[in-house]
Write an enzyme that holds these catalytic residues in place. Structure first.
Site, PDB file in Angstrom:
ATOM      1  N   CYS A 142       0.830  -1.206   0.000  1.00 12.60           N
ATOM      2  CA  CYS A 142       0.000   0.000   0.000  1.00 12.60           C
ATOM      3  C   CYS A 142       0.869   1.264   0.000  1.00 12.60           C
ATOM      4  O   CYS A 142       1.604   1.498  -0.933  1.00 12.60           O
ATOM      5  CB  CYS A 142      -0.997  -0.029   1.146  1.00 12.60           C
ATOM      6  N   HIS A 235      -4.634  -4.731  -0.199  1.00 15.12           N
ATOM      7  CA  HIS A 235      -4.469  -5.337   1.126  1.00 15.12           C
ATOM      8  C   HIS A 235      -4.911  -6.799   1.183  1.00 15.12           C
ATOM      9  O   HIS A 235      -5.901  -7.128   1.838  1.00 15.12           O
ATOM     10  CB  HIS A 235      -5.248  -4.525   2.156  1.00 15.12           C
ATOM     11  N   GLU A 237      -3.614  -8.915   2.940  1.00 11.97           N
ATOM     12  CA  GLU A 237      -3.384  -9.373   4.320  1.00 11.97           C
ATOM     13  C   GLU A 237      -4.536  -9.051   5.263  1.00 11.97           C
ATOM     14  O   GLU A 237      -4.546  -9.531   6.407  1.00 11.97           O
ATOM     15  CB  GLU A 237      -2.088  -8.739   4.858  1.00 11.97           C
TER      16      GLU A 237
END
Length: 308
Positions: A142, A235, A237
């Site tokens: 990011c 993202h 994760e």
């Protein structure tokens, strides 16, 4: 083999409860092998939540991994106790003499600032340069990815008219890439950012290859083969509830925010969201760690020598 983290780190118990195999120092010593050295430069405000998210994915590998938590030295965290930082983190100055097989640089909620206005930008530039010679492969996430691609290649970021926020379909543009081994042609990825980088700017830079992209949200993953560097702008994760947490935080604070796209069932925030990206997140991190294992020098001190 599991991930090695301190057994007093909050992530240790959280991951054990999820069934992720973790090990203590004593257990690791019994295995007479060199563990992969992976560092996490954690720039997020809620450091504990980010530790769990990243350790969960790194720890799913069958390889033994020694996970080191790193922070910038010139910035005081507001949302994580000093006790936690002193117990589990080292500053970059304290680890810069080391070599790492892999290094993850997280995002940070500062994307609307110009890079040069970030209080720790000078240190960030030093860290990015250091990864070239002291890290076999860096995974930038990011804002960390935007900062890295700007620092190394001058690729600018652009402010969006409204926040890119939700779960979006993405396309696998390079099925033959080792990082996308086993990926579907089309898959979901969480997005949460106020800025973007654009394909046209990336295509001007030799040796940058776009691996994942969304027709709605643009570029997601870029690979720079010459230095094993990955730029992940979204993202994978994230937890199941990460977007919900951000949404309700802003709602309760009175900050204008649209409901995250394609996230809550029937667009009803009272219904818990379903995680539709977990398997690809594990696949991506597993592929990255496998590539580390296959290509990193056995002797840590040899890492980066070919780039000097």
């Amino acid at each position: 083999m599991p991930i090695k983290i301190p057994d007093t780190l909050p992530a240790f118990e959280a991951l054990q409860n999820e069934g992720v195999r973790v090990m203590t120092e004593t257990m690791a010593i019994r295995q007479d092998i060199r563990p992969l050295q992976i560092g996490l430069l954690n720039l997020m405000p809620n450091k504990i939540k980010t530790e769990v998210q990243m350790a969960r994915l790194v720890g799913a590998s069958p390889l033994q991994v020694e996970f080191s938590l790193v922070r910038v030295g010139g910035h005081k965290a507001k949302n994580t106790s000093e006790e936690h930082l002193l117990s589990f983190y080292q500053t970059w100055e304290e680890v810069k003499h080391r070599k790492f097989d892999g290094f993850i640089i997280t995002g940070a909620p500062i994307e609307l600032l110009e890079y040069e206005d970030v209080t720790y930008w000078d240190e960030m530039k030093q860290i990015l340069d250091w990864t070239t010679t002291n890290v076999h492969s860096t995974l930038n996430v990011c804002w960390g990815a935007m900062a890295a691609i700007y620092h190394f290649h001058g690729v600018p970021k652009y402010t969006l008219k409204e926040k890119a926020f939700g779960v979006y379909r993405h396309q696998n543009l390079k099925p033959s890439s080792v990082y996308l081994n086993g990926f579907s042609d089309d898959f979901a990825v969480p997005v949460s950012r106020w800025t973007e980088v654009r394909r046209a700017d990336i295509e001007k830079v030799p040796n940058l290859e776009i691996l994942m992209e969304s027709s709605e949200m643009g570029v997601c993953l870029v690979h720079e083969q010459a230095c094993n560097r990955l730029y992940m702008f979204n993202h994978v994760e994230y937890d199941s509830t990460s977007l919900a947490d951000e949404y309700f935080r802003d709602v309760h604070a009175g900050v204008p925010i649209k409901m995250p796209h394609n996230y809550f069932p029937h667009n009803d925030p009272e219904i818990p969201p379903q995680n539709r990206w977990r398997s690809h997140a594990h696949l991506f991190f597993g592929n990255w760690i496998n590539e580390l294992y296959q290509t990193t020098p056995y002797d840590l001190e040899d890492i980066g020598e070919e780039r000097l």
